[in-house]
Design a protein around this motif. Structure first.
Motif, PDB file in Angstrom:
ATOM      1  N   LYS A 129       1.066  -1.162   0.024  1.00  0.00           N
ATOM      2  CA  LYS A 129       0.014  -0.086  -0.099  1.00  0.00           C
ATOM      3  C   LYS A 129       0.897   1.139   0.103  1.00  0.00           C
ATOM      4  CE  LYS A 129      -3.880  -2.339   2.415  1.00  0.00           C
ATOM      5  NZ  LYS A 129      -4.879  -2.140   3.774  1.00  0.00           N
ATOM      6  N   ALA A 130       0.152   2.211  -0.759  1.00  0.00           N
ATOM      7  CA  ALA A 130       1.128   3.583  -0.745  1.00  0.00           C
ATOM      8  C   ALA A 130       0.329   4.716  -0.289  1.00  0.00           C
ATOM      9  CB  ALA A 130       1.811   3.715  -2.220  1.00  0.00           C
ATOM     10  N   ASN A 131       1.000   5.682  -0.138  1.00  0.00           N
ATOM     11  CA  ASN A 131       0.256   6.854  -0.060  1.00  0.00           C
ATOM     12  C   ASN A 131       0.029   7.621  -1.361  1.00  0.00           C
ATOM     13  OD1 ASN A 131       0.187   7.302   3.124  1.00  0.00           O
ATOM     14  ND2 ASN A 131       2.559   7.425   2.967  1.00  0.00           N
ATOM     15  N   PRO A 185       8.316  25.502  -2.501  1.00  0.00           N
ATOM     16  CA  PRO A 185       8.976  25.203  -1.537  1.00  0.00           C
ATOM     17  C   PRO A 185      10.558  24.888  -1.789  1.00  0.00           C
ATOM     18  CG  PRO A 185       7.464  23.278  -2.143  1.00  0.00           C
ATOM     19  CD  PRO A 185       6.973  24.414  -3.020  1.00  0.00           C
ATOM     20  N   GLY A 186      10.798  24.420  -2.818  1.00  0.00           N
ATOM     21  CA  GLY A 186      12.166  24.074  -3.079  1.00  0.00           C
ATOM     22  C   GLY A 186      12.219  22.601  -2.973  1.00  0.00           C
ATOM     23  N   LYS A 187      13.554  22.012  -3.865  1.00  0.00           N
ATOM     24  CA  LYS A 187      13.653  20.629  -4.084  1.00  0.00           C
ATOM     25  C   LYS A 187      13.911  19.741  -2.633  1.00  0.00           C
ATOM     26  CE  LYS A 187      17.085  17.566  -6.371  1.00  0.00           C
ATOM     27  NZ  LYS A 187      18.303  17.832  -7.254  1.00  0.00           N
ATOM     28  N   GLU A 188      14.827  20.637  -1.783  1.00  0.00           N
ATOM     29  CA  GLU A 188      15.184  19.770  -0.645  1.00  0.00           C
ATOM     30  C   GLU A 188      13.971  19.424   0.427  1.00  0.00           C
ATOM     31  OE1 GLU A 188      17.871  18.391   0.025  1.00  0.00           O
ATOM     32  OE2 GLU A 188      18.548  19.355  -1.925  1.00  0.00           O
ATOM     33  N   ILE A 189      13.084  20.489   0.318  1.00  0.00           N
ATOM     34  CA  ILE A 189      11.982  20.199   1.100  1.00  0.00           C
ATOM     35  C   ILE A 189      10.991  19.234   0.716  1.00  0.00           C
ATOM     36  CG2 ILE A 189       9.676  21.294   1.943  1.00  0.00           C
ATOM     37  CD1 ILE A 189      11.065  23.728   2.531  1.00  0.00           C
ATOM     38  N   LEU A 190      10.708  19.154  -0.803  1.00  0.00           N
ATOM     39  CA  LEU A 190       9.853  18.275  -1.527  1.00  0.00           C
ATOM     40  C   LEU A 190      10.523  16.704  -1.290  1.00  0.00           C
ATOM     41  CD1 LEU A 190       9.217  20.063  -4.590  1.00  0.00           C
ATOM     42  CD2 LEU A 190       7.620  19.683  -2.622  1.00  0.00           C
ATOM     43  N   ILE A 191      12.134  16.725  -1.366  1.00  0.00           N
ATOM     44  CA  ILE A 191      12.616  15.387  -1.201  1.00  0.00           C
ATOM     45  C   ILE A 191      12.124  14.804   0.233  1.00  0.00           C
ATOM     46  CG2 ILE A 191      14.738  14.088  -0.725  1.00  0.00           C
ATOM     47  CD1 ILE A 191      16.141  15.964  -3.030  1.00  0.00           C
ATOM     48  N   SER A 192      12.341  15.668   1.402  1.00  0.00           N
ATOM     49  CA  SER A 192      11.851  15.261   2.752  1.00  0.00           C
ATOM     50  C   SER A 192      10.584  14.900   2.971  1.00  0.00           C
ATOM     51  CB  SER A 192      12.132  16.555   3.822  1.00  0.00           C
ATOM     52  OG  SER A 192      13.501  16.685   3.745  1.00  0.00           O
ATOM     53  N   GLN A 250       9.518  10.870   3.621  1.00  0.00           N
ATOM     54  CA  GLN A 250       8.608  10.614   4.662  1.00  0.00           C
ATOM     55  C   GLN A 250       7.390   9.770   4.382  1.00  0.00           C
ATOM     56  OE1 GLN A 250       8.295  14.051   7.666  1.00  0.00           O
ATOM     57  NE2 GLN A 250       6.226  13.452   8.131  1.00  0.00           N
ATOM     58  N   CYS A 251       6.735  10.060   3.323  1.00  0.00           N
ATOM     59  CA  CYS A 251       5.594   9.630   2.889  1.00  0.00           C
ATOM     60  C   CYS A 251       5.543   8.278   2.263  1.00  0.00           C
ATOM     61  CB  CYS A 251       4.784  10.526   2.110  1.00  0.00           C
ATOM     62  SG  CYS A 251       4.367  12.183   3.089  1.00  0.00           S
ATOM     63  N   ALA A 252       6.870   8.185   1.676  1.00  0.00           N
ATOM     64  CA  ALA A 252       7.170   6.857   0.867  1.00  0.00           C
ATOM     65  C   ALA A 252       6.623   5.630   1.514  1.00  0.00           C
ATOM     66  CB  ALA A 252       8.582   6.757   0.322  1.00  0.00           C
ATOM     67  N   MET A 292      11.432  13.667  -7.367  1.00  0.00           N
ATOM     68  CA  MET A 292      10.929  12.292  -7.628  1.00  0.00           C
ATOM     69  C   MET A 292      12.174  11.482  -7.793  1.00  0.00           C
ATOM     70  SD  MET A 292       7.922  11.732  -7.125  1.00  0.00           S
ATOM     71  CE  MET A 292       6.313  12.371  -6.913  1.00  0.00           C
ATOM     72  N   THR A 293      13.192  11.989  -8.692  1.00  0.00           N
ATOM     73  CA  THR A 293      14.425  11.304  -8.965  1.00  0.00           C
ATOM     74  C   THR A 293      15.296  10.677  -7.773  1.00  0.00           C
ATOM     75  OG1 THR A 293      15.835  13.052  -9.716  1.00  0.00           O
ATOM     76  CG2 THR A 293      14.259  12.095 -11.253  1.00  0.00           C
ATOM     77  N   ALA A 294      15.127  11.481  -6.673  1.00  0.00           N
ATOM     78  CA  ALA A 294      16.055  11.446  -5.824  1.00  0.00           C
ATOM     79  C   ALA A 294      15.340  10.403  -4.546  1.00  0.00           C
ATOM     80  CB  ALA A 294      16.220  12.667  -4.970  1.00  0.00           C
ATOM     81  N   VAL A 295      14.205  10.059  -4.597  1.00  0.00           N
ATOM     82  CA  VAL A 295      13.379   9.302  -3.698  1.00  0.00           C
ATOM     83  C   VAL A 295      13.107   7.871  -4.227  1.00  0.00           C
ATOM     84  CG1 VAL A 295      11.362   9.010  -2.178  1.00  0.00           C
ATOM     85  CG2 VAL A 295      12.369  11.477  -2.296  1.00  0.00           C
ATOM     86  N   PRO A 296      13.706   6.845  -3.852  1.00  0.00           N
ATOM     87  CA  PRO A 296      13.589   5.547  -4.710  1.00  0.00           C
ATOM     88  C   PRO A 296      11.920   5.157  -4.714  1.00  0.00           C
ATOM     89  CG  PRO A 296      15.563   5.509  -2.996  1.00  0.00           C
ATOM     90  CD  PRO A 296      14.612   6.821  -2.905  1.00  0.00           C
ATOM     91  N   ARG A 297      11.247   5.225  -3.715  1.00  0.00           N
ATOM     92  CA  ARG A 297       9.769   4.631  -3.501  1.00  0.00           C
ATOM     93  C   ARG A 297       8.990   5.717  -3.730  1.00  0.00           C
ATOM     94  NH1 ARG A 297       8.980   1.024   1.221  1.00  0.00           N
ATOM     95  NH2 ARG A 297       9.870   3.118   2.471  1.00  0.00           N
TER      96      ARG A 297
END
Length: 861
Positions: free
Chosen positions: A54-56, A108-115, A119-121, A162-167
């Motif tokens: 299951k995913a968010n 919000p910028g790339k770093e905040i979006l990666i976080s 967190q939601c992955a 998106m490219t920085a977060v594997p899931r």
């Protein structure tokens, strides 16, 4: 597991983008049993899992968001796109990570979006109709949802995060056409989005071409239960294509085509191919929705009419139905209504008339099936195609089903090419266009010549001049008034006007021929046995006039193209040249077929020896002969209406019947020739040379008659018998009855006595078969002083001088040329005056042309 982090969903046909987003949503949400989702089990098996994790999920529908309208989520007020995404993925905790940016309307910028994504992955972001949201931003304005630039910056940061977060994965659909995009702002938005998505995205095509066929079929038809019948139909088509390989496109010969037939049944693959390759390129054509809407109306009308076709083919489409027609032409440029109603389908269409008139075509609606197929294959892209239209094999593919003869469809195509106004063709391809084709232009021009015999008849005459040259005739007179046809010793062919054709019942041509035969203007015609008549066939003259009008119409189009009065493209210009050449060839052939009656005047001798009334022997010609004049000569010679070779025995019989039995012992050669030229019951020799040859041969044999150069004081001068004489046809030469000639040769004495005839011992001059008549003077005979020179002067009209000169040549010059030894000199004096003076260019041209034509003098003063 290293999948694509950013995916753009794309399909050229339509259908599948939104469905793919829905399928991913159900898989990621985990609310449905994977076994209930068709095709998902195989995906899980390939991944080696029993159920997906299951995913968010965050779902963005651009049509439901507005930059100026914040959304309330409990106590939270969400302003921007990134606030909405953060809230959907992580609830209030997720939103707080971007709350400041959401409140200020800045990215919000790339770093905040990666976080956030980490967190939601695992998380899935589904974005549909994104351009619909972005095009709401106006240049230079700030909304609660931020500005256009801040939102574009967010998309850039999001795709990179998106490219920085594997899931984490992003699936988005972007429109493909300007029509779907809408305004200028929409185009700008699409360009910007494509730029940032394009840096990291993978392109997925959820639906392949043939899968799209099946999707449409499944939406329109229930699952097929009678698979045996379906298989039989598909195999019958495949076998027809394989058995008649030369009549169908090459792809139908492949074994894979049977699979395509099965997948699209009961709709023929050619319909999908045309919609996919041609119609889907039209601006505004809603791909899946457009195809579904059109085919739903087609199926309903066919079902309502009880259509029994094996498959729904391009030739089956019921364009006579207003709903089907309007749906088809809605996406096309203006002007297709008359094309559909007049040329393609409907009660008043030409195709319906053609099918009705010919039961062989009407049995399978061949004309309508062909027209429908051409329309489907050519209408949407006729203006932009480098190679226009569809060829005959693809027409067969769209129109022919098992049991239909391909030859009938070909016949229908030929009929359509001749009669339809909006059907164009070139290089073996056919297409409809809103512009009337060249045939329509030709038909309209053709009607201009309906009552213009002053243009039709001269064209017929000009063609006859080339086809009926002189041959053995001394003159050929085409549509010449009786008063202008010479009354002389030459054999003449008189071609009667098309206004007076010949038939077995009507006597218009015979009446005209009889008038020419009896009179020359106000004077009676003397030499009646020198005329032969050629007349048109009454049953064919209408077709000849129609062909002349067709030729003149194409000729006028060609002239307008050459003079830049008519603007045509290169293909149409080539068509004009081809049609003009075909019309000219057809005109020459039609003239030969129409002018096929020879009318030969003659009189039969009754039992009492008197000539019977005038009759005409009508002789039919073969219109397919290569040489018209040669066939005329051959036919006339075969039935002995003209004589090119004459035996002396026939001359002897003629002399015996008409002269010797009446007590005459000789006859002048000139008198005999004139008599034969005057009376229709006597043989019609081609020329006096034929009579000369017969006389010479008869005298040389010694068995028929004698010949003398003249007769003076009851004595023959230069009498010959048994030796070949030099024969001339003049006032002095005589033909002598055989016994009289023998007696005169045996003894000298007066004519008619057994003794006393003078015998000329001069050796005979040999005479060639082709020699012309000449006057022979006996050197021992005193001759009065003869006039030895002729001269004449005539002034010619500069506009009609050529015609007048031809007549002068026939009537004057030729008269002297028939006499051996006569020297004829013809001089032409030309004087041209111009008060303003001739320019240098004209002077130079006149001098150069005069020199090329060997003028003795050519000067200006």
């Amino acid at each position: 597991r290293g999948g694509d982090p950013v995916v753009q969903l794309q399909t050229a046909f339509g259908g599948g983008k939104t469905h793919t987003l829905l399928a991913v949503y159900h898989l990621a949400a985990g609310r449905a049993n994977p076994a209930d989702l068709r095709g998902v089990s195989k995906i899980l098996d390939d991944a080696g899992i029993t159920e997906p994790p299951k995913a968010n999920i965050a779902v963005i529908d651009g049509n439901r968001l507005a930059p100026s309208q914040p959304k309330k989520q409990g106590e939270l007020t969400i302003n921007c796109l990134w606030g909405e995404i953060a809230f959907q993925l992580g609830g209030e905790a997720g939103y707080r990570m971007v709350a400041d940016s959401d409140a200020r309307g800045t990215s919000p910028g790339k770093e905040i979006l990666i976080s956030l994504l980490s967190q939601c992955a695992p998380c899935v972001l589904l974005m549909d109709e994104l351009v619909s949201y972005f095009r709401q931003f106006q240049e230079g304005q700030t909304y609660s949802g931020g500005t256009f630039d801040s939102n574009i910056s967010f998309i850039n940061a999001l795709t990179e995060a998106m490219t920085a977060v594997p899931r984490a994965v992003l699936l988005a659909s972007l429109p493909e056409s300007d029509t779907e995009v809408g305004s200028i702002q929409g185009k700008k938005s699409l360009a910007a989005l494509e730029k940032f998505f394009g840096r990291v995205q993978a392109l997925w095509k959820p639906v392949g071409t043939e899968e799209a066929f099946e999707i449409v079929r499944r939406r329109l038809f229930n699952p097929i239960s009678d698979t045996q019948s379906m298989e039989a139909v598909c195999r019958s088509f495949a076998e027809m294509y394989a058995g008649q390989a030369d009549d169908f496109p090459i792809e139908t010969h492949e074994s894979d085509y049977l699979r395509r037939l099965r997948n699209s049944y009961p709709i023929h693959p050619e319909i999908f191919k045309r919609l996919y390759e041609d119609w889907s390129s039209l601006e505004g054509f809603q791909r899946t929705r457009g195809v579904l809407k059109l085919m739903a109306k087609v199926i309903y009308r066919l079902w309502k009419d009880g259509n029994r076709d094996l498959m729904i083919m391009p030739g089956s489409l019921p364009y006579y139905d207003a709903n089907v027609k309007n749906n088809s032409i809605y996406y096309l440029p203006q002007g297709w209504d008359p094309v559909m109603d007049k040329d393609i389908d409907g009660e008043n269409a030409q195709t319906t008339a053609i099918d009705t008139q010919d039961p062989r075509l009407g049995k399978i609606q061949a004309a309508r099936r062909v027209a429908r197929t051409i329309f489907l294959g050519s209408a949407p892209s006729v203006g932009s195609q480098m190679v226009r239209g569809i060829d005959g094999k693809r027409i067969n593919l769209g129109a022919v089903s098992p049991g239909m003869p391909v030859s009938t469809v070909r016949d229908a195509l030929s009929r359509l090419s001749d009669r339809l106004h909006y059907l164009n063709s070139g290089d073996g391809r056919f297409w409809f266009d809103v512009r009337p084709n060249l045939r329509r232009e030709m038909e309209e021009r053709k009607r201009r010549f309906e009552n213009r015999a002053n243009e039709v008849n001269p064209e017929i005459r000009a063609r006859l001049v080339k086809l009926v040259n002189r041959g053995c005739f001394g003159g050929v007179h085409i549509f010449t008034p009786p008063a202008d046809i010479p009354d002389d010793f030459d054999l003449r062919l008189c071609v009667i006007s098309p206004e007076k054709p010949h038939s077995k019942k009507a006597g218009l041509a015979r009446t005209e021929a009889e008038q020419i035969l009896k009179t020359r203007g106000a004077q009676p015609r003397q030499h009646q046995n020198r005329l032969i008549f050629l007349a048109a066939d009454e049953d064919s003259i209408g077709r000849l006039r129609d062909q002349v009008k067709t030729y003149l119409a194409w000729k006028s189009i060609k002239e307008d193209v050459d003079n830049l009065k008519l603007n045509l493209d290169m293909l149409q210009a080539r068509q004009v040249e081809k049609q003009l050449a075909g019309a000219e060839s057809g005109l020459n052939r039609m003239i030969s077929e129409c002018y096929r009656w020879l009318l030969c005047p003659l009189q039969v001798i009754k039992k009492d020896g008197a000539p019977d009334k005038l009759v005409f022997e009508d002789i039919s010609l073969n219109g397919a002969a290569k040489s018209m004049i040669q066939q005329i000569e051959d036919k006339l010679e075969d039935v002995e209406m003209i004589i090119k070779k004459w035996s002396p025995i026939h001359l002897a019989e003629l002399l015996k019947k008409w002269f010797w039995e009446k007590g005459r012992m000789d006859i002048g050669a000139r008198e005999l020739w004139q008599t034969m030229c005057d009376y229709l019951y006597l043989p019609r020799l081609v020329s006096a040379a034929i009579l000369q040859q017969a006389i010479a041969a008869g005298v040389e044999s010694g068995d028929y008659f004698g010949y003398a150069d003249g007769r003076e004081d009851n004595r023959y001068k230069g009498l010959k018998l048994g030796k070949r004489p030099y024969v001339v046809i003049d006032e002095r030469a005589v033909i002598v009855e055989l016994e009289t000639a023998r007696n005169a040769m045996a003894a000298a004495g007066p004519v008619g006595e057994k003794t006393g005839a003078a015998i000329d011992t001069e050796a005979p001059r040999p005479m060639d078969d082709d020699s012309e008549a000449a006057v022979k003077i006996d050197p021992d005979t005193p001759v009065a002083a003869q006039k030895t020179r002729f001269f004449g002067t005539v002034e010619l009209d500069p506009h009609t001088g050529r015609i007048a000169f031809d007549q002068i040549h026939d009537e004057i010059i030729k008269l002297f040329l028939t006499k051996p030894g006569v020297t004829v000199t013809v001089r032409l004096d030309i004087t041209a005056q111009f008060s303003e003076g001739f320019d240098e260019n004209l002077q130079r041209a006149a001098r150069e042309n005069s020199a090329a034509l060997d003028f003795d003098d050519a000067e200006f003063d």
